[in-house]
Design an enzyme around this catalytic site. Structure first.
Site, mmCIF file in Angstrom:
data_model
loop_
_atom_site.group_PDB
_atom_site.id
_atom_site.type_symbol
_atom_site.label_atom_id
_atom_site.label_comp_id
_atom_site.label_asym_id
_atom_site.label_seq_id
_atom_site.Cartn_x
_atom_site.Cartn_y
_atom_site.Cartn_z
ATOM 1 N N HIS A 227 -22.396 -7.047 14.368
ATOM 2 C CA HIS A 227 -22.489 -8.387 14.965
ATOM 3 C C HIS A 227 -23.710 -8.416 15.894
ATOM 4 C CE1 HIS A 227 -18.679 -9.290 13.320
ATOM 5 N NE2 HIS A 227 -17.962 -9.473 14.400
ATOM 6 N N CYS B 23 -14.085 -8.572 18.769
ATOM 7 C CA CYS B 23 -15.286 -7.768 18.520
ATOM 8 C C CYS B 23 -16.540 -8.319 19.214
ATOM 9 C CB CYS B 23 -15.534 -7.635 17.027
ATOM 10 S SG CYS B 23 -15.136 -9.099 16.084
ATOM 11 N N ARG C 92 -20.926 -17.121 11.296
ATOM 12 C CA ARG C 92 -20.763 -16.042 10.317
ATOM 13 C C ARG C 92 -22.042 -15.953 9.480
ATOM 14 N NH1 ARG C 92 -17.009 -12.628 10.996
ATOM 15 N NH2 ARG C 92 -15.273 -14.065 10.855
ATOM 16 N N SER D 117 0.811 -1.234 0.000
ATOM 17 C CA SER D 117 0.000 0.000 0.000
ATOM 18 C C SER D 117 0.836 1.272 0.000
ATOM 19 C CB SER D 117 -0.884 0.030 1.243
ATOM 20 O OG SER D 117 -1.659 -1.106 1.300
HETATM 21 N N1 LIG Z 1 -12.879 -6.511 11.637
HETATM 22 C C1 LIG Z 1 -13.224 -6.609 12.911
HETATM 23 O O1 LIG Z 1 -14.412 -6.632 13.283
HETATM 24 C C2 LIG Z 1 -12.176 -6.692 13.951
HETATM 25 C C3 LIG Z 1 -12.552 -6.563 15.271
HETATM 26 C C4 LIG Z 1 -11.587 -6.643 16.265
HETATM 27 C C5 LIG Z 1 -10.289 -6.830 15.897
HETATM 28 N N2 LIG Z 1 -9.944 -6.961 14.593
HETATM 29 C C6 LIG Z 1 -8.538 -7.156 14.277
HETATM 30 O O2 LIG Z 1 -8.030 -6.025 13.583
HETATM 31 C C7 LIG Z 1 -7.032 -6.438 12.677
HETATM 32 C C8 LIG Z 1 -7.309 -5.914 11.275
HETATM 33 O O3 LIG Z 1 -8.588 -6.325 10.842
HETATM 34 P P1 LIG Z 1 -9.259 -5.706 9.528
HETATM 35 O O4 LIG Z 1 -10.648 -6.225 9.580
HETATM 36 O O5 LIG Z 1 -9.030 -4.240 9.425
HETATM 37 O O6 LIG Z 1 -8.413 -6.440 8.361
HETATM 38 P P2 LIG Z 1 -8.202 -5.991 6.837
HETATM 39 O O7 LIG Z 1 -9.350 -5.179 6.351
HETATM 40 O O8 LIG Z 1 -7.858 -7.251 6.119
HETATM 41 O O9 LIG Z 1 -6.916 -5.032 6.884
HETATM 42 C C9 LIG Z 1 -5.636 -5.505 7.230
HETATM 43 C C10 LIG Z 1 -4.670 -4.336 7.334
HETATM 44 O O10 LIG Z 1 -3.409 -4.828 7.791
HETATM 45 C C11 LIG Z 1 -2.396 -4.381 6.911
HETATM 46 N N3 LIG Z 1 -1.279 -5.337 6.843
HETATM 47 C C12 LIG Z 1 -1.328 -6.629 6.494
HETATM 48 N N4 LIG Z 1 -0.078 -7.179 6.542
HETATM 49 C C13 LIG Z 1 0.743 -6.189 6.931
HETATM 50 C C14 LIG Z 1 2.151 -6.101 7.147
HETATM 51 N N5 LIG Z 1 2.952 -7.165 6.984
HETATM 52 N N6 LIG Z 1 2.682 -4.916 7.558
HETATM 53 C C15 LIG Z 1 1.890 -3.835 7.722
HETATM 54 N N7 LIG Z 1 0.555 -3.845 7.517
HETATM 55 C C16 LIG Z 1 -0.015 -5.012 7.127
HETATM 56 C C17 LIG Z 1 -3.091 -4.270 5.569
HETATM 57 O O11 LIG Z 1 -2.326 -3.454 4.723
HETATM 58 P P3 LIG Z 1 -2.316 -3.670 3.112
HETATM 59 O O12 LIG Z 1 -3.543 -2.945 2.622
HETATM 60 O O13 LIG Z 1 -1.041 -2.997 2.726
HETATM 61 O O14 LIG Z 1 -2.340 -5.123 2.856
HETATM 62 C C18 LIG Z 1 -4.402 -3.637 6.001
HETATM 63 O O15 LIG Z 1 -4.219 -2.262 6.220
HETATM 64 C C19 LIG Z 1 -6.943 -7.950 12.819
HETATM 65 O O16 LIG Z 1 -5.953 -8.236 13.770
HETATM 66 C C20 LIG Z 1 -8.289 -8.334 13.363
HETATM 67 O O17 LIG Z 1 -8.254 -9.534 14.089
HETATM 68 C C21 LIG Z 1 -10.848 -6.880 13.606
#
Ligand SMILES: NC(=O)c1ccc[n+]([C@@H]2O[C@H](COP(=O)([O-])OP(=O)(O)OC[C@H]3O[C@@H](n4cnc5c(N)ncnc54)[C@H](OP(=O)(O)O)[C@@H]3O)[C@@H](O)[C@H]2O)c1
Length: 344
Positions: free
Chosen positions: A242, A130, A235, A40
């Site tokens: 949720h 979450c 899911r 990114s």
């Molecule tokens: N979604 C939920 O409801 C929720 C709730 C609680 C906690 N979480 C936690 O929050 C985290 C992110 O969830 P999300 O839903 O936002 O996922 P997502 O939409 O898949 O986004 C993932 C993010 O992580 C970045 N990333 C991936 N690999 C990386 C690396 N090696 N170095 C730096 N950045 C990296 C991605 O960047 P790129 O765009 O560059 O790939 C993107 O910005 C997870 O740990 C998840 O368990 C999510």
């Protein structure tokens, strides 16, 4: 007093919401840095009416950053959070990597704000899963009143909980079904469009999934280790929000009216409970909202001191980004953090 804040995972579902919420709530920032993977680099994300150019995590120096909100998955957190913490930057970690570490506080500000003082052991604070975050917001005030013995939960979790790939899969599959195209399954284990899948995260030896185990372990850590909880996590083809069908057994008597009154006054809770058509919340209405909504509160006469209810929240907000920003606010309110750079 204002702080330099880095958001890691800024291009993701949670990271984007994090930037929105930092701006909406007027968190005192001197600078906000958007970080993601090399994929990114140079792309742009919004912060209020400003645009931030995304930088790469592995080329960023955290030595003058005060707070890092990590939202890039467990493996990235395991590798980076301890290193960032050691540079004197407080990490608020959205992944499950440190939630069960005794030296890392797991915080929902409405539930266990005082536990935050432990953060200095590793300079890491964990944000819960979450589905647990919204559950404990509603359970806490009821536990204070009538002491919870056991909770039985069935979740109905939206695809945004599986990141942006999860949302894309629901969209693409739904379109493919409508145009009679081939439906590909990539992110989820079975088709999610027009279906439900009783499986989130990996299976454990006892037949429960890791998502179900997280709800047990995190409720015990934040609310009370004596509470027994059993969960079935499912899911569903909903983009955001949720939902949870929750049955609670209390030690002491509590009526549905008492529970409604308690929850109406409780921080972070909003009761929407009319016994009529549409007199309850659905996930669609929770999207974009900060509150944890509680509906369908009723007495369960099959057990002593039993209540059933329906709990819904925006998983990207209370389930992730909002809670993380509230943790940052708590650090500031309690004077637990000072900016590294003094204002000129
Ligand atoms: N979604 C939920 O409801 C929720 C709730 C609680 C906690 N979480 C936690 O929050 C985290 C992110 O969830 P999300 O839903 O936002 O996922 P997502 O939409 O898949 O986004 C993932 C993010 O992580 C970045 N990333 C991936 N690999 C990386 C690396 N090696 N170095 C730096 N950045 C990296 C991605 O960047 P790129 O765009 O560059 O790939 C993107 O910005 C997870 O740990 C998840 O368990 C999510």
């Amino acid at each position: 007093m204002s702080f330099k804040v880095a958001v890691v995972g800024a291009t993701g579902n949670v990271g984007r919401e994090m930037l929105n919420i930092l701006e909406e709530r007027g968190f005192p920032v001197s600078e906000v840095v958007a970080l993601a993977s090399r994929r990114s680099q140079g792309t742009e994300v919004s912060f209020g009416d400003r645009t931030l150019k995304v930088k790469t995590l592995d080329q960023y120096d955290f030595s003058d950053t005060d707070i890092c909100i990590m939202s890039a998955g467990g493996n990235v957190s395991k590798e980076w959070s301890p290193k960032i913490g050691k540079q004197g930057c407080v990490v608020i970690d959205n992944s499950s990597a440190f939630r069960y570490d005794q030296d890392v506080p797991l915080i929902v500000p409405e539930v266990n704000p005082d536990a935050i003082s432990l953060f200095s052991r590793k300079n890491i604070i964990a944000n819960p899963n979450c589905s647990t975050a919204q559950l404990v917001v509603a359970l806490k005030p009821l536990h204070d009143f009538a002491t919870i013995k056991r909770v039985v939960v069935a979740t109905y979790q939206s695809v945004s909980g599986a990141g942006k790939e999860g949302m894309d899969e629901l969209f693409t599959q739904t379109r493919a079904v409508f145009v009679a195209d081939q439906v590909d399954v990539k992110k989820f284990t079975k088709r999610i469009a027009f279906n439900v899948i009783p499986h989130i995260d990996v299976f454990l030896d006892d037949g429960f999934t890791k998502e179900e185990w997280k709800m047990v372990a995190e409720t015990k850590k934040m609310l009370d280790p004596k509470i027994k909880l059993t969960a079935t996590c499912v899911r569903v083809p909903v983009f955001i929000g949720h939902s949870e069908a929750v049955n609670i057994e209390f030690e002491k008597p509590i009526t549905a009216d008492e529970a409604r009154d308690i929850l109406r006054e409780a921080p972070g809770c909003q009761v929407l409970d009319k016994r009529e058509d549409g007199g309850y919340i659905t996930p669609l209405e929770s999207a974009g909202e900060d509150a944890t909504f509680i509906s369908r509160i009723r007495e369960d006469s099959t057990i002593d001191n039993g209540l059933s209810m329906w709990i819904v929240a925006d998983n990207l907000r209370k389930g992730a980004a909002l809670n993380a920003v509230q943790i940052a606010e708590l650090l500031v309110e309690r004077g637990l953090i000072q900016p590294k750079k003094k204002a000129a």
